[in-house]
Design a protein around this motif. Structure first.
Motif, PDB file in Angstrom:
ATOM      1  N   LYS A 158      -4.688 -30.094  16.127  1.00 38.69           N
ATOM      2  CA  LYS A 158      -5.755 -30.717  15.338  1.00 38.69           C
ATOM      3  C   LYS A 158      -7.149 -30.401  15.893  1.00 38.69           C
ATOM      4  N   SER A 159      -7.263 -30.179  17.190  1.00 44.03           N
ATOM      5  CA  SER A 159      -8.568 -29.887  17.789  1.00 44.03           C
ATOM      6  C   SER A 159      -8.807 -28.388  17.966  1.00 44.03           C
ATOM      7  N   LYS A 160      -7.894 -27.558  17.508  1.00 47.94           N
ATOM      8  CA  LYS A 160      -8.022 -26.106  17.664  1.00 47.94           C
ATOM      9  C   LYS A 160      -8.763 -25.501  16.472  1.00 47.94           C
ATOM     10  N   GLU A 161      -9.199 -24.275  16.655  1.00 47.90           N
ATOM     11  CA  GLU A 161      -9.977 -23.575  15.634  1.00 47.90           C
ATOM     12  C   GLU A 161      -9.090 -23.002  14.540  1.00 47.90           C
ATOM     13  N   TYR A 162      -9.726 -22.756  13.400  1.00 51.73           N
ATOM     14  CA  TYR A 162      -9.070 -22.095  12.280  1.00 51.73           C
ATOM     15  C   TYR A 162      -9.661 -20.698  12.119  1.00 51.73           C
ATOM     16  N   ASP A 163      -8.824 -19.778  11.676  1.00 53.59           N
ATOM     17  CA  ASP A 163      -9.258 -18.427  11.375  1.00 53.59           C
ATOM     18  C   ASP A 163     -10.298 -18.493  10.263  1.00 53.59           C
ATOM     19  N   THR A 164     -11.292 -17.632  10.293  1.00 56.25           N
ATOM     20  CA  THR A 164     -12.326 -17.646   9.260  1.00 56.25           C
ATOM     21  C   THR A 164     -11.918 -16.828   8.041  1.00 56.25           C
ATOM     22  N   LEU A 165     -10.901 -15.994   8.177  1.00 52.28           N
ATOM     23  CA  LEU A 165     -10.402 -15.210   7.051  1.00 52.28           C
ATOM     24  C   LEU A 165      -9.505 -16.086   6.192  1.00 52.28           C
ATOM     25  N   GLY A 166      -9.800 -16.180   4.912  1.00 54.34           N
ATOM     26  CA  GLY A 166      -9.005 -17.008   4.013  1.00 54.34           C
ATOM     27  C   GLY A 166      -7.836 -16.240   3.421  1.00 54.34           C
ATOM     28  N   TYR A 167      -6.747 -16.941   3.175  1.00 58.96           N
ATOM     29  CA  TYR A 167      -5.552 -16.368   2.578  1.00 58.96           C
ATOM     30  C   TYR A 167      -5.255 -17.085   1.266  1.00 58.96           C
ATOM     31  N   PRO A 168      -5.223 -16.340   0.151  1.00 62.13           N
ATOM     32  CA  PRO A 168      -4.926 -16.989  -1.129  1.00 62.13           C
ATOM     33  C   PRO A 168      -3.430 -17.276  -1.272  1.00 62.13           C
ATOM     34  N   ILE A 169      -3.119 -18.453  -1.764  1.00 64.42           N
ATOM     35  CA  ILE A 169      -1.738 -18.859  -2.037  1.00 64.42           C
ATOM     36  C   ILE A 169      -1.735 -19.516  -3.411  1.00 64.42           C
ATOM     37  N   SER A 170      -0.796 -19.113  -4.255  1.00 64.30           N
ATOM     38  CA  SER A 170      -0.733 -19.711  -5.588  1.00 64.30           C
ATOM     39  C   SER A 170      -0.322 -21.182  -5.475  1.00 64.30           C
ATOM     40  N   ARG A 171      -0.736 -21.961  -6.449  1.00 62.22           N
ATOM     41  CA  ARG A 171      -0.341 -23.374  -6.470  1.00 62.22           C
ATOM     42  C   ARG A 171       1.169 -23.509  -6.595  1.00 62.22           C
ATOM     43  N   ASP A 172       1.795 -22.598  -7.337  1.00 63.18           N
ATOM     44  CA  ASP A 172       3.263 -22.621  -7.452  1.00 63.18           C
ATOM     45  C   ASP A 172       3.915 -22.376  -6.100  1.00 63.18           C
ATOM     46  N   GLN A 173       3.342 -21.470  -5.307  1.00 64.83           N
ATOM     47  CA  GLN A 173       3.900 -21.201  -3.988  1.00 64.83           C
ATOM     48  C   GLN A 173       3.712 -22.411  -3.067  1.00 64.83           C
ATOM     49  N   ILE A 174       2.571 -23.077  -3.158  1.00 69.83           N
ATOM     50  CA  ILE A 174       2.355 -24.299  -2.361  1.00 69.83           C
ATOM     51  C   ILE A 174       3.421 -25.328  -2.721  1.00 69.83           C
ATOM     52  N   LYS A 175       3.653 -25.521  -4.013  1.00 69.76           N
ATOM     53  CA  LYS A 175       4.669 -26.477  -4.460  1.00 69.76           C
ATOM     54  C   LYS A 175       6.047 -26.081  -3.930  1.00 69.76           C
ATOM     55  N   SER A 176       6.384 -24.805  -4.012  1.00 67.01           N
ATOM     56  CA  SER A 176       7.671 -24.321  -3.514  1.00 67.01           C
ATOM     57  C   SER A 176       7.804 -24.522  -2.010  1.00 67.01           C
TER      58      SER A 176
END
Length: 100
Positions: A70-88
């Motif tokens: 929770k206190s660590k950094e996130y990559d600045t490059l974004g990755y697209p994920i479809s809403r259907d894939q999130i649901k799956s």
């Protein structure tokens, strides 16, 4: 006490189902990666059919170590994920928690 814990878990799962259906910028997904490691993904952008997520730059090998990320950094490059894939991913428990 046990009844309250059960009720609380049910409410949390209901909330998570709503979060999957209607993601918001800032949502944080707890994820199990393909290599068996665990990490976090943060929603950076939402469109009608997909979300753009930033991956946490760190992983842990056990689910109970997720709090360390929770206190660590996130990559600045974004990755697209479809809403259907999130649901799956949520249904398969590859996404096993959502913080809003």
């Amino acid at each position: 006490m046990i009844a309250f814990a059960s009720y609380s878990a049910d409410v949390n799962k209901d909330n998570e189902r709503e979060y999957v259906a209607a993601p918001l910028v800032g949502d944080v997904y707890s994820v199990k990666l393909e290599d068996g490691q665990y990490s976090l993904m943060k929603v950076a952008q939402v469109s009608p059919d997909s979300v753009l997520v930033n991956l946490n730059t760190f992983t842990v090998d056990k689910m109970d170590g997720m709090y360390k990320l929770k206190s660590k950094e996130y990559d600045t490059l974004g990755y697209p994920i479809s809403r259907d894939q999130i649901k799956s991913m949520y249904e398969k428990k590859d996404i096993f928690g959502i913080d809003r």
